[in-house]
Write an enzyme that holds these catalytic residues in place. Structure first.
Site, mmCIF file in Angstrom:
data_model
loop_
_atom_site.group_PDB
_atom_site.id
_atom_site.type_symbol
_atom_site.label_atom_id
_atom_site.label_comp_id
_atom_site.label_asym_id
_atom_site.label_seq_id
_atom_site.Cartn_x
_atom_site.Cartn_y
_atom_site.Cartn_z
ATOM 1 N N ASP A 1 81.346 65.795 62.100
ATOM 2 C CA ASP A 1 80.337 64.894 61.317
ATOM 3 C C ASP A 1 79.236 65.826 60.874
ATOM 4 O O ASP A 1 79.180 67.215 61.242
ATOM 5 C CB ASP A 1 79.873 63.859 62.535
ATOM 6 C CG ASP A 1 78.822 63.083 61.906
ATOM 7 O OD1 ASP A 1 79.103 62.781 60.629
ATOM 8 O OD2 ASP A 1 77.747 62.669 62.663
ATOM 9 N N ARG B 1 66.866 70.920 48.501
ATOM 10 C CA ARG B 1 67.068 69.851 47.509
ATOM 11 C C ARG B 1 65.832 69.661 46.829
ATOM 12 O O ARG B 1 65.140 69.393 47.103
ATOM 13 C CB ARG B 1 67.639 68.727 48.651
ATOM 14 C CG ARG B 1 68.660 69.120 49.550
ATOM 15 C CD ARG B 1 68.911 67.912 50.580
ATOM 16 N NE ARG B 1 69.222 66.798 49.917
ATOM 17 C CZ ARG B 1 69.555 65.667 50.931
ATOM 18 N NH1 ARG B 1 69.310 65.574 52.130
ATOM 19 N NH2 ARG B 1 69.922 64.490 50.125
ATOM 20 N N LYS C 1 88.139 58.909 59.279
ATOM 21 C CA LYS C 1 88.058 60.046 60.063
ATOM 22 C C LYS C 1 89.129 60.154 60.874
ATOM 23 O O LYS C 1 89.890 61.303 61.049
ATOM 24 C CB LYS C 1 86.679 60.136 60.778
ATOM 25 C CG LYS C 1 85.415 60.020 59.883
ATOM 26 C CD LYS C 1 83.953 60.225 60.763
ATOM 27 C CE LYS C 1 82.710 60.168 60.085
ATOM 28 N NZ LYS C 1 81.696 60.373 60.685
ATOM 29 N N ASP D 1 81.609 58.425 65.386
ATOM 30 C CA ASP D 1 82.590 59.512 65.479
ATOM 31 C C ASP D 1 83.760 59.285 66.651
ATOM 32 O O ASP D 1 84.566 60.113 66.782
ATOM 33 C CB ASP D 1 81.681 60.833 65.965
ATOM 34 C CG ASP D 1 80.713 61.006 64.471
ATOM 35 O OD1 ASP D 1 80.961 60.908 63.643
ATOM 36 O OD2 ASP D 1 79.700 61.195 64.974
#
Length: 1110
Positions: free
Chosen positions: A298, A501, A700, A724
């Site tokens: 993740d 960023r 996932k 997850d």
């Protein structure tokens, strides 16, 4: 009905549409919707025993031991006493049970609301929702923005009313959760295959001996009737002999050994800040940690801290954020010891904000217009909500952490966002409170990649403030900004080189008359029934042009400590890392570059973002052909037969160069379909790095299952949140990070710790050691037990195939339990080829585990051949040494008991010497176990062969005086030494010549360690080496912005009247004091837009990151 978790009703029909009537329990009960009880336990009182036994008997050896126990209680075929086998079995069968968790939630209804909701049935889609609410005579549409999922936070109100649509197992979270499965290691699966082979070998040996018994009975059995009663039926005698030898040769099947290693005690995996140690939540998967080939990770909370920090900026052509040495002109490395900017002049500054370039705060204090305009834009152009429960204690609630970081930066530099209402935004500029009228929010989305606000300042001036991606903003700037744009572009490239960023800021002054006309057209478009979005987009494009450039920001998405170094180490170990995240593509891509998963030096990074299956297939195929132009369509599958099944395995295809693949969730949904999954897997496996973004929890798990299905590789999934869990359950190894998103991932995992950087120690140290120890244990266990058993086989040809044991019954009982148990246990606990420091220094040591080089079918065959040779030596050398021999006193020394004792002694000494050769790391405990076991053998041998025990139980201790009479002969000790040398000499010679001719990576590293004086390498400070000209795009959020919500005021508290205390309506704040070099300095005549004169090479320097993983 549900009873102890068992569903006793018949299966429900498939639901097409869900209907719910608010506050009507009787109506809703008629549909028999699921309750809000969530069952996550693996067992219940009725299923625990059968399910647990089913899991245990998936190990074929355990089923064999049970079958053997049943045979042992049959007197006609039993050759051993029942207590000896019970002791053996009690040492062989382990039992495990993991804790379970059940969660239950309750809600209280509002009985004043009456309405009917018709919506889609429960499903696992997180990105869409369709439904309608009927209230009275009105109908309201329901979409994904009007549904609250688990994890939502209630803000800006103390309460609200809601209607539960899905509960319990029908919630989106549970629909995306995978089922708990019984995980087995690759060695465990290989052992089942080998055990079947051993069964066949055992049956073949017993058939040979049973046939031999039948032949012997026909030809020579009648000569021994006087003292050896025999069966009249020869065939029946052979049948009984077959089962007797099945019992005698039972030790050819290895017992189970699960050792809980020292992961929980490793101080280097302890996180002091959160007081979280590493935890091994299972004891059966440790060796699997040494064979990992694919890691699925993740992003948020796993690779990153989900914390954004304002690091640098460019204002009107001047770059801020670097600390420059006044003497050398070089940029200094920013460390924790460096003094940050003093924000004490600002009573509302956030004490957690740190900035180190003092020139920026001086520009603010000097009231440079561009600097003020820069932070004024950051304080106004956003959708952040502010809470101020007490004077001066501001808490910002941002849609995304990056937007919160920008508003916090403006706050510290004197432009404090205080509050908002649907019509106004209130900020405090350098101590002066000003309220701006909010006229419009031109919200962010994935297409626009920018956000604008139109405000009227207290003086009545209209302005548009805009922030967004540089490529988008540059297209809409006034031509007069061309020179400033070139300088700002240089700064953006410098920021991108450090993985920051970026975001560009611009503004535009608006004419009152034009805006009134534009506002009217905006209102008409916003209520249009057709093409609403297109009409609004045209209006936005019209007003967002000819803007003036102010500058740019650079934000760092803080990675967890040591992430980049950990990824680099794991990459050197030939481990492929795939990132599976729910974040948008731009955000995931930025993190990929920040943590060195994606590199500028890569040959190419492929982006798959198509909207149809045909386009996705074509993009995947084009990427594959670029990496490997001569690839063949049908020759990438290898059929592999396992127990009659023939699964397809996608072979590894080697490509020249490094490639990356980024695919979004929409394209991934097509790529995971059965007719395209092999195309996706084949292309992805050619890449060094794969990033899947905007994926659901179920996707996932599907990606992990796809790799497990077609790749002969061990997978590991690591995450920190409830989204997850399905991925963690699906992988061979699940690792949970105890972070800020709760404990769901930890509770579903096999191993857990607090930081991603601990993963390299878990795999490269503990995993590699565990795999190496388990392989050595199995090889040694097979060797000592095969050798023990084959001696029985040779002896059968000399005892008339009567199923008589060659050893004493007491020795058979204690051989695996006492004489050879502790040495192999010591090896399983403490052995290591190199220590932890060298294991981390040379990650390539991990590669042999991925290739299963330490234990495989070939290694098993070599071990069996070695045992076969050793058994020949152990039987025939003592046989030849005792044949027709006499003792020193002239008495005969060739009796059965003396031969048995000599063979036992030779066997025990030989297997201990062989263990000594296998040990790489001798400790005090290993010495104690090895020599202690040998000493225990002689002590117990002399004890059991004494007169006292014989008198107590003559049938069990029949070898009276044998040890005293036999072991005092010199030829016996010569025989023991000769057999030990002959057994280990071929192994020692083979290992020596092999290490000289074709040394392994282990041999090379161990040789280098021996040549160096230091026992372990010193921890090295590593420097980030990422140098990139790629510009990292800024992401406002992971979804559509909150502009509509802010302007509607539906969930906004009305701004409370301004407090008189602490607020100053006119004049400068008493706390504002110009200090430092700017005190008393006049800005008149000073160049306001100088280009920073810094050497380009110095701007490419990077911070040294201390590696804390050692």
């Amino acid at each position: 009905m549900s009873f102890f978790g068992l569903d006793c009703t018949r299966k429900k029909e498939r639901e097409v549409e869900r209907k719910i009537r608010a506050n009507d329990r009787e109506y809703n009960s008629s549909f028999k919707y699921a309750t809000n009880s969530i069952k996550t336990s693996k067992y219940n009182p009725f299923t625990f025993l059968p399910l647990n036994l089913f899991e245990q008997f998936q190990r074929i050896a355990n089923a064999y031991f049970l079958f053997l126990l049943i045979l042992q209680v049959i007197p006609a075929i039993s050759s051993l006493s029942i207590h000896s086998l019970f002791v053996f079995l009690s040492f062989s069968l382990p039992e495990r049970k993991q804790p379970d968790l059940t969660a239950i939630r309750q809600f209280l209804p509002n009985y004043s609301f009456k309405g009917i909701v018709c919506c889609e049935p429960p499903n696992n889609r997180l990105d869409r929702f369709t439904g309608t609410l009927t209230f009275g005579t009105q109908k309201y549409s329901l979409d994904n923005e009007r549904v609250l999922l688990r994890g939502c936070t209630l803000r800006n109100t103390d309460w609200c009313f809601g209607l539960v649509l899905f509960a319990g197992p029908e919630t989106k979270l549970m629909q995306n959760c995978g089922k708990s499965t019984f995980k087995r290691t690759s060695i465990d699966r290989l052992m089942n295959i080998l055990v079947l082979f051993i069964f066949g070998l055992l049956a073949l040996m017993c058939i040979i001996l049973a046939v031999g018994n039948g032949i012997w009975e026909n030809h020579a059995g009648s000569k021994f009737n006087a003292f050896l009663p025999r069966e009249e039926n020869t065939a029946f005698s052979a049948f009984l002999t077959f089962w007797s030898y099945i019992i005698i040769l039972n030790t050819v099947v290895p017992i189970s050994l699960y050792v809980s290693y020292y992961i929980n005690w490793d101080r280097n995996m302890y996180h002091a800040r959160t007081d979280t140690p590493a935890e091994a939540r299972t004891t059966t998967l440790n060796e699997e940690l040494g064979q990992i080939k694919y890691i699925f990770s993740d992003k948020t909370g796993t690779l990153t801290q989900n914390i954004m920090t304002f690091n640098k900026c460019s204002i009107n052509g001047k770059s801020y954020g670097d600390v420059i040495d006044h003497y050398s002109g070089q940029r200094l490395e920013i460390t924790e010891e460096m003094t940050p900017v003093d924000f004490s002049f600002n009573r509302l500054a956030d004490p957690k904000f740190f900035f180190y370039d003092h020139t920026l705060v001086e520009a603010i204090k000097l009231e440079l217009p561009d600097a003020h305009a820069f932070f004024r834009l950051l304080a106004l152009c956003h959708t952040v909500m502010a809470e101020e429960k007490k004077e001066g204690d501001l808490v910002y609630q941002a849609q995304s952490p990056d937007e919160g970081a920008l508003v916090t930066a403006a706050r510290n530099f004197g432009f404090v966002f205080r509050s908002r209402s649907p019509e106004t935004v209130t900020i405090e500029e350098m101590g002066i409170q000003r309220s701006y009228e909010l006229l419009a929010i031109l919200d962010f989305n994935n297409v626009r990649k920018r956000m604008s606000v139109i405000v009227r300042n207290p003086e009545g001036k209209l302005s548009l403030y805009c922030k967004g991606a540089d490529t988008i903003i540059y297209e809409r700037l006034h031509p007069s900004c061309s020179e400033l744009m070139k300088v700002t572009t240089e700064h953006l490239n410098e920021f991108a080189g450090e993985g920051l960023r970026t975001l560009v800021l611009a503004y535009k002054d608006l004419d009152e008359e034009y805006f009134s006309e534009w506002k009217q057209r905006h209102h008409e478009s916003s209520v249009a029934l057709e093409d609403r979005e297109e009409k609004l987009e045209k209006l936005y494009e019209e007003i967002e042009k000819d803007m003036m450039l102010i500058g740019a920001t650079a934000i760092e998405d803080k990675l967890q400590d040591g992430v980049a170094q950990t990824i680099e180490q794991l990459t050197k170990a030939e481990i492929k890392i795939w990132v599976l995240t729910g974040d948008k593509q731009e955000t995931a891509e930025n993190i990929g570059y920040s943590c060195n998963l994606l590199r500028e030096e890569m040959n190419e990074v492929f982006f798959v973002a198509a909207n149809s299956p045909e386009e996705v297939r074509q993009e995947l195929r084009d990427a594959r052909l670029k990496m490997l132009p001569d690839t063949e369509e049908d020759k990438f599958l290898i059929p592999e037969t396992i127990l009659g099944d023939t699964p397809k395995v996608v072979e590894d295809e080697n490509v020249n160069g490094d490639y990356g693949l980024v695919i979004n969730g929409h394209s991934l949904a097509f790529a995971l379909e059965s007719n395209m999954e092999l195309e996706f897997l084949r292309t992805a496996c050619m890449c060094r790095t794969v990033i899947c973004c905007r994926v659901t929890p179920l996707q996932k798990a599907q990606v992990v299952e796809l790799v497990k299905k077609y790749k002969k590789a061990v997978t590991l999934a690591i995450g920190d949140g409830a989204n997850d869990v399905s991925m963690i359950k699906a992988a061979h190894i699940g690792v949970g990070i105890s972070g800020q998103e709760g404990m769901q991932a930890v509770l579903s995992s096999d191993f857990s710790f607090a930081q991603f950087r601990f993963l390299q120690r878990l795999l490269l140290v503990h995993g590699r050691w565990s795999y190496l120890r388990m392989c050595k244990f199995l090889r040694y266990f097979f060797y000592k037990n095969f050798t023990f058993t084959f001696v029985h086989f040779w002896y059968a040809f000399f005892c008339g195939f009567s199923a008589q044991t060659v050893y004493d019954e007491g020795f058979i009982t204690l051989y695996n339990l006492v004489y050879t148990a502790l040495p192999v246990l010591g090896m399983s606990l403490f052995d290591q080829d190199v220590n932890a420091g060298w294991s981390l220094e040379y990650p390539q040591l991990y590669v042999p585990g991925q290739l299963s080089q330490y234990f495989s079918k070939r290694a098993f065959v070599m071990c069996a051949l070695h045992s076969w040779y050793s058994s020949l030596v152990l039987f025939f050398v003592p046989y030849a040494a005792t044949y027709d021999t006499a003792r020193d006193d002239g008495k005969d020394g060739a009796d059965y008991q003396s031969f048995a004792l000599i063979t036992q002694t030779c066997l025990t000494v030989t297997v201990c010497v062989q263990l000594g050769l296998d040990l790489s790391y001798w400790t005090v405990v290993n010495h104690l176990f090895v020599w202690g076991s040998l000493g225990m053998f002689f002590i117990l041998t002399f004890t059991m062969y004494t007169d006292g025990l014989f008198q107590l139980r003559p049938s069990s201790f029949a070898f009276i005086g044998t040890a005293r009479n036999c072991l005092n002969q010199p030829n016996v000790w010569l025989t023991v030494a000769l057999t030990a040398i002959l057994c280990v000499l071929p192994v020692a010679a083979y290992r020596f010549f092999y290490s000289q001719i074709s040394p392994t990576i282990n041999d090379k590293v161990r040789y280098k360690v021996c040549q160096m004086k230091e026992p372990a390498p010193r921890p090295r400070r590593t420097r980030l080496t990422r140098r990139s000209t790629r510009r990292s795009g800024y992401a406002f959020s992971h979804a559509h912005g909150y502009g509509d919500l802010v302007t509607s005021g539906r969930f906004l508290r009305r701004h409370a009247p301004a407090r008189s205390m602490g607020l100053i309506s006119t004049g400068r704040s008493p706390g504002f004091k110009p200090t430092g070099r700017s005190a008393g300095y006049s800005p008149v005549g000073r160049e306001q837009n100088p280009k920073q004169k810094v050497e380009p090479t110095s701007l490419q320097m990077f911070r040294a990151v201390k590696d804390t993983s050692f």
